[in-house]
Design a protein around this motif. Structure first.
Motif, PDB file in Angstrom:
ATOM      1  N   GLY A 157      88.682  80.331 -37.491  1.00  0.00           N
ATOM      2  CA  GLY A 157      88.963  81.863 -37.458  1.00  0.00           C
ATOM      3  C   GLY A 157      88.354  82.521 -38.842  1.00  0.00           C
ATOM      4  O   GLY A 157      88.823  83.617 -38.971  1.00  0.00           O
ATOM      5  N   ARG A 158      87.267  81.953 -39.287  1.00  0.00           N
ATOM      6  CA  ARG A 158      86.520  82.468 -40.511  1.00  0.00           C
ATOM      7  C   ARG A 158      85.226  82.571 -40.017  1.00  0.00           C
ATOM      8  O   ARG A 158      84.492  82.313 -39.369  1.00  0.00           O
ATOM      9  CB  ARG A 158      86.733  81.576 -41.828  1.00  0.00           C
ATOM     10  N   THR A 159      84.557  83.564 -40.859  1.00  0.00           N
ATOM     11  CA  THR A 159      83.174  83.695 -41.050  1.00  0.00           C
ATOM     12  C   THR A 159      82.470  83.081 -42.117  1.00  0.00           C
ATOM     13  O   THR A 159      82.910  83.510 -43.180  1.00  0.00           O
ATOM     14  CB  THR A 159      82.772  85.387 -40.891  1.00  0.00           C
ATOM     15  N   VAL A 160      81.584  82.284 -41.774  1.00  0.00           N
ATOM     16  CA  VAL A 160      81.173  81.287 -42.908  1.00  0.00           C
ATOM     17  C   VAL A 160      79.904  81.350 -42.969  1.00  0.00           C
ATOM     18  O   VAL A 160      78.919  81.792 -42.046  1.00  0.00           O
ATOM     19  CB  VAL A 160      81.760  79.836 -42.786  1.00  0.00           C
ATOM     20  N   THR A 161      79.204  80.459 -44.133  1.00  0.00           N
ATOM     21  CA  THR A 161      77.736  80.378 -44.126  1.00  0.00           C
ATOM     22  C   THR A 161      77.528  78.947 -44.115  1.00  0.00           C
ATOM     23  O   THR A 161      78.059  77.934 -44.562  1.00  0.00           O
ATOM     24  CB  THR A 161      77.402  80.829 -45.407  1.00  0.00           C
ATOM     25  N   ALA A 162      76.582  78.682 -42.995  1.00  0.00           N
ATOM     26  CA  ALA A 162      76.274  77.497 -42.739  1.00  0.00           C
ATOM     27  C   ALA A 162      75.038  76.866 -43.554  1.00  0.00           C
ATOM     28  O   ALA A 162      73.999  77.686 -43.798  1.00  0.00           O
ATOM     29  CB  ALA A 162      75.888  77.179 -41.249  1.00  0.00           C
ATOM     30  N   ILE A 163      75.093  75.502 -43.838  1.00  0.00           N
ATOM     31  CA  ILE A 163      73.864  75.422 -44.885  1.00  0.00           C
ATOM     32  C   ILE A 163      73.230  73.948 -44.468  1.00  0.00           C
ATOM     33  O   ILE A 163      73.989  72.896 -44.171  1.00  0.00           O
ATOM     34  CB  ILE A 163      74.528  74.965 -46.317  1.00  0.00           C
ATOM     35  N   ALA A 164      72.010  74.089 -44.072  1.00  0.00           N
ATOM     36  CA  ALA A 164      71.373  72.871 -43.865  1.00  0.00           C
ATOM     37  C   ALA A 164      70.314  72.668 -44.871  1.00  0.00           C
ATOM     38  O   ALA A 164      69.241  73.342 -45.110  1.00  0.00           O
ATOM     39  CB  ALA A 164      70.497  72.935 -42.510  1.00  0.00           C
ATOM     40  N   TYR A 165      70.553  71.799 -45.666  1.00  0.00           N
ATOM     41  CA  TYR A 165      69.936  71.241 -46.753  1.00  0.00           C
ATOM     42  C   TYR A 165      69.120  69.837 -46.484  1.00  0.00           C
ATOM     43  O   TYR A 165      69.772  68.531 -46.556  1.00  0.00           O
ATOM     44  CB  TYR A 165      70.560  71.251 -48.076  1.00  0.00           C
ATOM     45  N   ASP A 166      67.665  69.859 -46.428  1.00  0.00           N
ATOM     46  CA  ASP A 166      66.809  68.539 -46.151  1.00  0.00           C
ATOM     47  C   ASP A 166      66.055  68.310 -47.263  1.00  0.00           C
ATOM     48  O   ASP A 166      64.948  69.099 -47.554  1.00  0.00           O
ATOM     49  CB  ASP A 166      66.110  68.733 -45.065  1.00  0.00           C
ATOM     50  N   PRO A 167      66.549  67.589 -48.499  1.00  0.00           N
ATOM     51  CA  PRO A 167      65.726  67.470 -49.605  1.00  0.00           C
ATOM     52  C   PRO A 167      64.384  66.609 -49.176  1.00  0.00           C
ATOM     53  O   PRO A 167      64.478  65.789 -48.419  1.00  0.00           O
ATOM     54  CB  PRO A 167      66.652  66.703 -50.615  1.00  0.00           C
ATOM     55  N   THR A 168      63.337  66.878 -50.100  1.00  0.00           N
ATOM     56  CA  THR A 168      62.172  65.988 -49.883  1.00  0.00           C
ATOM     57  C   THR A 168      62.471  64.585 -50.277  1.00  0.00           C
ATOM     58  O   THR A 168      63.238  64.594 -51.137  1.00  0.00           O
ATOM     59  CB  THR A 168      60.987  66.753 -50.498  1.00  0.00           C
ATOM     60  N   GLU A 169      61.615  63.832 -49.842  1.00  0.00           N
ATOM     61  CA  GLU A 169      61.844  62.283 -50.318  1.00  0.00           C
ATOM     62  C   GLU A 169      61.288  62.155 -51.864  1.00  0.00           C
ATOM     63  O   GLU A 169      62.372  61.357 -52.485  1.00  0.00           O
ATOM     64  CB  GLU A 169      60.866  61.283 -49.699  1.00  0.00           C
ATOM     65  N   PRO A 207      65.240  53.029 -53.884  1.00  0.00           N
ATOM     66  CA  PRO A 207      66.029  53.801 -54.719  1.00  0.00           C
ATOM     67  C   PRO A 207      65.685  55.121 -55.078  1.00  0.00           C
ATOM     68  O   PRO A 207      66.330  55.949 -55.389  1.00  0.00           O
ATOM     69  CB  PRO A 207      66.686  52.963 -55.753  1.00  0.00           C
ATOM     70  N   TYR A 208      64.213  55.321 -55.241  1.00  0.00           N
ATOM     71  CA  TYR A 208      63.780  56.429 -55.864  1.00  0.00           C
ATOM     72  C   TYR A 208      63.288  57.432 -54.927  1.00  0.00           C
ATOM     73  O   TYR A 208      62.733  58.278 -54.933  1.00  0.00           O
ATOM     74  CB  TYR A 208      62.797  56.252 -56.856  1.00  0.00           C
ATOM     75  N   ARG A 209      63.509  57.136 -53.626  1.00  0.00           N
ATOM     76  CA  ARG A 209      63.192  57.952 -52.398  1.00  0.00           C
ATOM     77  C   ARG A 209      64.660  58.568 -51.870  1.00  0.00           C
ATOM     78  O   ARG A 209      65.517  57.819 -51.797  1.00  0.00           O
ATOM     79  CB  ARG A 209      62.413  57.344 -51.411  1.00  0.00           C
ATOM     80  N   CYS A 210      64.917  59.868 -51.586  1.00  0.00           N
ATOM     81  CA  CYS A 210      66.005  60.271 -51.100  1.00  0.00           C
ATOM     82  C   CYS A 210      65.721  60.325 -49.536  1.00  0.00           C
ATOM     83  O   CYS A 210      64.672  60.809 -49.077  1.00  0.00           O
ATOM     84  CB  CYS A 210      65.887  61.941 -51.449  1.00  0.00           C
ATOM     85  N   ALA A 211      66.642  59.687 -48.943  1.00  0.00           N
ATOM     86  CA  ALA A 211      66.651  59.426 -47.531  1.00  0.00           C
ATOM     87  C   ALA A 211      68.022  60.055 -46.733  1.00  0.00           C
ATOM     88  O   ALA A 211      68.482  59.814 -45.744  1.00  0.00           O
ATOM     89  CB  ALA A 211      66.730  57.991 -47.314  1.00  0.00           C
ATOM     90  N   LEU A 212      68.559  61.084 -47.490  1.00  0.00           N
ATOM     91  CA  LEU A 212      69.650  61.818 -47.151  1.00  0.00           C
ATOM     92  C   LEU A 212      69.341  63.462 -46.674  1.00  0.00           C
ATOM     93  O   LEU A 212      68.529  63.835 -47.241  1.00  0.00           O
ATOM     94  CB  LEU A 212      70.773  61.777 -47.983  1.00  0.00           C
ATOM     95  N   ARG A 213      70.346  63.848 -45.841  1.00  0.00           N
ATOM     96  CA  ARG A 213      70.416  65.334 -45.583  1.00  0.00           C
ATOM     97  C   ARG A 213      71.558  65.833 -45.789  1.00  0.00           C
ATOM     98  O   ARG A 213      72.622  64.986 -45.399  1.00  0.00           O
ATOM     99  CB  ARG A 213      69.511  65.546 -44.388  1.00  0.00           C
ATOM    100  N   PHE A 214      71.697  67.061 -46.105  1.00  0.00           N
ATOM    101  CA  PHE A 214      73.011  67.258 -46.452  1.00  0.00           C
ATOM    102  C   PHE A 214      73.427  68.656 -45.224  1.00  0.00           C
ATOM    103  O   PHE A 214      72.441  69.616 -45.293  1.00  0.00           O
ATOM    104  CB  PHE A 214      73.402  68.061 -47.751  1.00  0.00           C
ATOM    105  N   ARG A 215      74.798  68.780 -44.618  1.00  0.00           N
ATOM    106  CA  ARG A 215      75.180  69.900 -43.679  1.00  0.00           C
ATOM    107  C   ARG A 215      76.515  70.368 -44.495  1.00  0.00           C
ATOM    108  O   ARG A 215      77.582  69.543 -44.621  1.00  0.00           O
ATOM    109  CB  ARG A 215      75.486  69.566 -42.422  1.00  0.00           C
ATOM    110  N   ALA A 216      76.466  71.562 -44.374  1.00  0.00           N
ATOM    111  CA  ALA A 216      77.910  72.256 -45.273  1.00  0.00           C
ATOM    112  C   ALA A 216      78.075  73.451 -44.703  1.00  0.00           C
ATOM    113  O   ALA A 216      77.367  74.254 -44.021  1.00  0.00           O
ATOM    114  CB  ALA A 216      77.366  72.362 -46.814  1.00  0.00           C
TER     115      ALA A 216
END
Length: 732
Positions: A157-169, A207-216
């Motif tokens: 029921g809300r108008t929201v902002t979708a965020i797709a954040y794909d950090p570099t490795e 461990p020094y490489r980012c292998a994640l992506r974020f959706r919010a």
């Protein structure tokens, strides 16, 4: 309420007031850069303060106003009347929220909806779409539609902002912290952390490489999130998305009750397993955490106190409690009436120099008090009476001087500038004039004049009535002003100054004025006066009739004036403070109201009189004279008495009769008569004797005596005698 939160409430009010004043200046002069800067600075500071206390709706609403103002400052939008209305509405909403925060320390339940409404209104005023999105999900954000129903429910029921954040490795080597950045997303509704690629074997994981992506999903506007991710613009995609309200078909299904029951019974079984003391304690803590989580998931928070009480007892009692909880929710506890809200704390800011002066006088008083034990010892030792009297006189002189200065210093602690009551007037004039279709320019002067805080509290309502009255049917519509040869822009002036130890506030306009003949006719029509009485009045006396209750010269009744109540309220409030109202008007030229008020209500100046062996006091502001009147000069007509004073017949009343005291049977050649002015009506009051004037601190009547409306209060004089202050308006 913490000291920091109190400071936030106080400063937020000041920032909102400053923003309102700057906005009115900007509307009058859209190219006033100083007004733009003042308004922008106030909103920016307020936004930071609300963010400090994690008030996302408040922060978002103020941020929307800041964006609108930035568009005006950059030349992308003009300061129109509609935009000013929207910004003023935003400030009003903020002021209401701050008032609520002072009492409940939380925003209202509809704060988020109100903030979104303000955002939409500002967008419409700037010429943009009222809603942020149309239908459908933007390309590249199909994952929003694929969210499980339970996760979508958080933003339904809300108008929201979708965020797709794909950090570099290699983002860590650039100093980025993706998780911390996501934690700082305002009004965060949903955060999903996913693997960007298939997980490699643990031995190959770097461990020094980012292998994640974020959706919010965030309730904050897109512009605010753009600024948050301004350091990684190439790694972030933002879109405004409308999340539809869930229906019965799409709503997530509640977990079967049998599952929760089975889980609770399993926790009871685990708690009963044998083991060492250390194992039992660890198992007990784990079971309690699990049971609390199950109850919270089931919405059974009311059962938590029962569990907490059982947790303090032996293991068998806790097992029985968990088994009972597994059988079903506990009965709702009896409703406890909410405790009454604590009254709002009254805050008063005091100049540091005045506090320093007060402390210095207290120090002098302590030193002067030190001479009194010395004088007491000399009296015991038999010092000569003359020397002792001289010492007492000197000590009294020092203490009396210090007490006088101390009294003045305390009074000045309560003195505030009249700008406190002047500040709301520009907004009132602006809004009322727009409603009435009139163009009015307000001129304020004397805002630096100081008066007691109680006087300012009383002055607010009379000023409101006078200004609204002048705007409604004092100032003519533009077409009538043009026909009369007047400027189309009317002038309304409010000025203040100190005079003879008091404060004078004048409200004047260049409107149509008041016709004394029309006032007479209205007074006769309402039955306030007979035709003969009205004809005998001078124009100045006739003008004062508008202060009577129920008498209005307006032919129509509006939501602003015309009921004959406002002017009576003005007179009542001013006279309650020990002041008076003066009226002057010239038809076709304008009207001026003058409010004459004492500087403070803390110390009251009274004229004391003696009647039937008791002392009574009347406010000095009401007394116009004192004289001895020969008995032969008193005229009687049936039971009424009168006396001629300066060629005017004045009704004569006896204070003994007003107070139901026994009559004075002694023969006198004349009477002691006190002349008083009650709202323009002169009255002669017979007393037994005149006494000196006195400055006293009145204490209101309490208990049963509070019902005696003829008395304003009591005071103790220097010789220990009790003085009763009279309220003549109520007595008569």
């Amino acid at each position: 309420m913490s000291a920091l939160f109190e400071q936030f409430v106080l400063e937020s009010r000041e920032l909102l007031e400053a923003a309102g004043a700057a906005l009115l200046r900007l509307e009058r002069d859209p190219i006033d850069k100083a007004a733009v800067n003042d308004l922008f600075r106030a909103l920016h500071t307020l936004k930071g303060a609300t963010a400090l206390f994690d008030m996302a709706p408040f922060t978002r609403m103020v941020h929307a106003g800041e964006d609108a103002l930035m568009a005006v400052r950059d030349g992308r939008a003009a300061m129109t009347g509609d935009l000013a209305d929207r910004l003023l509405e935003l400030l009003d909403t903020g002021a209401a929220w701050v008032d609520g925060l002072e009492s409940s320390q939380s925003l209202p339940d509809d704060a988020d909806a109100r903030a979104r409404s303000q955002e939409a209104g500002l967008r419409a005023a700037l010429g943009g779409p009222a809603e942020a999105t149309g239908g459908g999900t933007p390309a590249g954000f199909a994952w929003v539609d694929d969210l499980p129903a339970a996760e979508r429910a958080k933003a339904a029921g809300r108008t929201v902002t979708a965020i797709a954040y794909d950090p570099t490795e290699d983002c860590f080597f650039a100093g980025d912290d993706p998780l911390d950045l996501c934690r700082r997303i305002p009004d965060l509704l949903l955060l999903r952390i996913e693997s960007a690629v298939a997980w490699p074997p643990l031995s190959d994981l770097d461990p020094y490489r980012c292998a994640l992506r974020f959706r919010a999903l965030s309730g904050a506007p897109k512009d605010e999130l753009t600024r948050l991710f301004r350091g990684v613009p190439d790694q972030v995609a933002l879109a405004t998305v409308a999340i539809p309200t869930q229906t019965a078909e799409t709503a997530p299904l509640a977990a079967p009750a049998s599952l929760a029951t089975a889980m609770l019974r399993e926790q009871a079984r685990i708690l009963g397993l044998p083991g060492s003391d250390e194992e039992t304690a660890a198992r007990r803590a784990a079971v309690l955490r699990a049971v609390r989580n199950i109850l919270a998931a089931e919405g059974r928070n009311a059962d938590a106190p029962t569990l907490d009480r059982a947790a303090d007892g032996p293991p068998d009692a806790l097992i029985r409690c968990i088994d009972t909880l597994a059988d079903g929710p506990a009965a709702a506890p009896p409703t406890v009436p909410a405790a009454p809200a604590a009254p709002a704390r009254r805050a008063l800011r005091v100049d540091a120099e005045r506090m320093d002066r007060l402390m210095a006088l207290v120090g002098e008083l302590v030193v002067a008090k030190g001479s009194l034990p010395h004088l007491a010892r000399e009296a015991q030792e038999g010092r000569s009476a003359d020397a002792l009297a001289q010492g007492i006189k000197e000590a009294h002189g020092r203490i009396d001087s210090i007490v006088g200065e101390l009294q003045d210093a305390v009074l000045r602690l309560r003195l505030l500038p009249l700008s406190r009551v002047f500040d709301p007037l520009p907004r009132l004039v602006r809004d009322t004039a727009r409603r009435l279709g009139k163009t009015v320019e307000l001129h304020l002067s004397g805002g630096e004049t100081e008066a007691d805080k109680d006087i300012l509290d009383i002055l607010g309502e009379p000023l409101l009535h006078l200004v609204r009255n002048g705007l409604d049917h004092g100032i003519e519509p533009p077409e009538r002003r043009r026909a009369a040869g007047k400027p189309e822009v009317a002038a309304l002036r409010v000025q203040a100054f100190q005079d003879s130890g008091g404060v004078v506030v004048e409200v004047s306009d260049d409107g149509a004025g008041i016709d004394a003949a029309a006032v007479r006719r209205k007074a006769v029509a309402t039955g306030a006066l007979t035709a003969e009485q009205a004809a005998a009045l001078s124009d100045a006396e006739a003008l004062r009739l508008i202060l009577l209750p129920g008498l209005s010269t307006s032919d129509t009744v509006s939501d602003l004036s015309g009921r004959g109540v406002g002017m009576d309220a003005v007179r009542g409030a001013v006279e309650q403070a020990g002041g008076r109202v003066e009226v002057a008007s010239t038809p076709g030229v304008g009207t001026r109201f003058r409010l004459v008020l004492p500087l403070t209500m803390m110390v009251t100046r009274l004229v004391t009189v003696e009647t039937a062996g008791a002392l009574y006091g009347l406010p000095v502001t009401l007394v116009t004279g004192m004289q001895r009147v020969p008995r032969g000069a008193i005229r009687r007509m049936k039971h009424a008495e009168s006396v001629v004073v300066q060629d005017t017949v004045v009704p004569l009343l006896r204070l003994r009769r007003l107070l139901n005291l026994p009559e004075d049977e002694r023969e006198r050649s004349g009477e002691a008569v006190l002349l008083v002015d009650l709202g323009g009506q002169p009255v002669a009051l017979v007393v037994d004797a005149f006494r000196e004037r006195a400055e006293v601190v009145l204490k209101p009547m309490t208990g049963l005596l509070a019902r005696l409306r003829g008395y304003a209060g009591t005071a103790v004089l220097g010789d220990g005698r009790l003085l009763l202050a009279l309220n003549l308006r109520e007595l008569l």
